[in-house]
Design an enzyme around this catalytic site. Structure first.
Site, PDB file in Angstrom:
ATOM      1  N   HIS B  57       2.586 151.249  24.731  1.00 33.59           N
ATOM      2  CA  HIS B  57       1.671 151.582  23.643  1.00 33.59           C
ATOM      3  C   HIS B  57       0.451 150.673  23.659  1.00 33.59           C
ATOM      4  CE1 HIS B  57       4.487 153.873  20.798  1.00 33.59           C
ATOM      5  NE2 HIS B  57       5.221 153.597  21.863  1.00 33.59           N
ATOM      6  N   GLU B 119       3.748 146.809  23.436  1.00 36.93           N
ATOM      7  CA  GLU B 119       2.547 147.156  22.650  1.00 36.93           C
ATOM      8  C   GLU B 119       1.468 146.133  22.975  1.00 36.93           C
ATOM      9  OE1 GLU B 119       0.597 149.455  20.005  1.00 36.93           O
ATOM     10  OE2 GLU B 119       2.744 149.524  19.529  1.00 36.93           O
ATOM     11  N   TYR B 230      -2.514 153.983  11.862  1.00 32.12           N
ATOM     12  CA  TYR B 230      -1.641 153.753  10.710  1.00 32.12           C
ATOM     13  C   TYR B 230      -2.328 153.992   9.370  1.00 32.12           C
ATOM     14  CZ  TYR B 230       1.848 151.764  13.884  1.00 32.12           C
ATOM     15  OH  TYR B 230       2.774 151.583  14.887  1.00 32.12           O
TER      16      TYR B 230
END
Lengths: 256, 256
Positions: B57, B119, B230
């Site tokens: 990610h 990530e 987000y």
């Protein structure tokens, strides 16, 4: 006559001017919307067009604040740029000139009698960064202050403004058969918008590890380096030539 | 028995595990795809699941490289983290623990017997930054090196690893009626992922100019600060508690 202004919060430079193409039920949204905006704020190149049109953009490139225009002799835009440069302490402000005929210009600000895109970065798309937001807010406020002062008859002294005229775009290196991108912007170039790029300077770092260098004969100023929305346009960066442009003192009456 | 590994280049943490929900012609693509991946790499929590699953990610937040897991006692994941921390000179590497039951875990890496998301940030979505790309490449290579050495019977010494356990998410401030976001992450907090946030520290700067401060009673470590994907989840940042976890020496035989 005072200067009317319109600020449009328009996120993408996707307005295409096709005044002659008829709109039908099946026309793409962007085309329908561009004609609506042209009717509302223009028509482009007509006496009815708004006096000044400012289109607000943001970019993933480390551009600071740019006024992007289609003219290097629009005293209104150049004076606004000079005003922002004088008043904005912590944000670099630059004047970028796209040297293409107005009837080929595809962006919203080209619909006004005067106009520019106010472009600011770096900021990822889909994200608000407080410092970037505040700088844009300050830039818009200063532009409106300038217009109010101009409309009140204030004299603005002439002087010099650096103008960056776009010379060409550079695409990402691609596989000759598949056209898949094979390199990223070189770390030494990434985020160095408006820092002079010399022949031989690193430009791309291939995923294979090889460094590709700038092969031009002339040192130029890179900008829009690694802008996220330009991958699909085949633009890794743009290159500009810088020169100083002298602007006259202006006062509202002189422009009637 | 050696450790099999699978690396999936899966861009968004959108896999939801709904093994019991039947798939029909009208099921959303994400649900169909999650069941395909579960069949291919799992089934989750079964003996047939792959040994190790790593999901790659990237984030707009300044996280450096994080291994995100659902366990604080998975010696494989903790040893891989320690290996990356030892070998990666210019990238901070951290171990993040989401303390939720495995059957509530929604991300792809939860399908393997061991697994984590790797990530990395900061990088705008839709953009490749060369330094970030290279760090991810190095992290993946080091992970595979560790697996090869582990499978060859190498002994890995035990020691300590800092584990950041997620405590809670913080949403953006919103208008109480319209729920529109009214502030951005404060400039003093932006990009300061994994820097201890103390009660009273600035957290948000409202568009009105007001500063909002962290009102918690405990100093915690912020991460995923201003991640672009987000906003729709109502997460401006997450907060974690840090503690040191002791891990034993491991060698392939000891895990049979």
């Amino acid at each position: 006559e005072s200067c009317q202004y319109t600020i449009i919060f328009h996120c993408m430079a996707a307005l295409s001017e096709r005044g002659s193409a008829p709109v039908s039920e099946t026309s793409p949204y962007e085309m329908v919307r561009s004609q609506e905006l042209n009717a509302l704020l223009g028509p482009k190149a007509s006496m009815q067009a708004v006096d000044l049109l400012c289109d607000l953009h943001n970019t993933t490139a480390n551009t600071g604040l740019c006024l992007i225009t289609y003219s290097d002799r629009d005293w209104i835009c150049l004076h606004i740029c000079k005003h922002l440069q004088r008043e904005m302490a912590s944000t670099p402000v630059r004047y970028v000139h796209f040297d293409i005929p107005l009837n080929e210009a595809y962006s919203l600000d080209s619909v006004g009698k005067h106009g520019f895109a106010m472009e600011i970065g770096p900021q990822p798309h889909g994200v608000v960064r407080s410092v970037i937001f505040s700088a844009m807010q300050e830039g818009v406020q200063l532009m409106m202050d300038w217009i109010c002062q101009f409309n009140s008859g204030t004299l603005f002294e002439g002087g010099w403004v650096d103008v960056y005229t776009m010379v060409k775009n550079i695409d990402y290196p691609r596989d000759s058969e598949t056209h898949v991108i094979t390199a990223a912007v070189h770390p030494d170039l990434q985020d160095r918008d408006f820092c002079l790029l010399h022949p031989g300077d690193p430009m791309f770092l291939c995923f294979s590890g090889e460094t590709l260098r700038y092969r031009g004969k002339e040192a130029l100023y890179p900008f829009f380096i690694n802008e996220g929305a330009y991958y699909e346009k085949g633009v890794a960066l743009s290159l500009a030539r810088k020169r100083r442009v002298q602007i006259p003192s202006v006062r509202s009456e002189t422009l009637r």
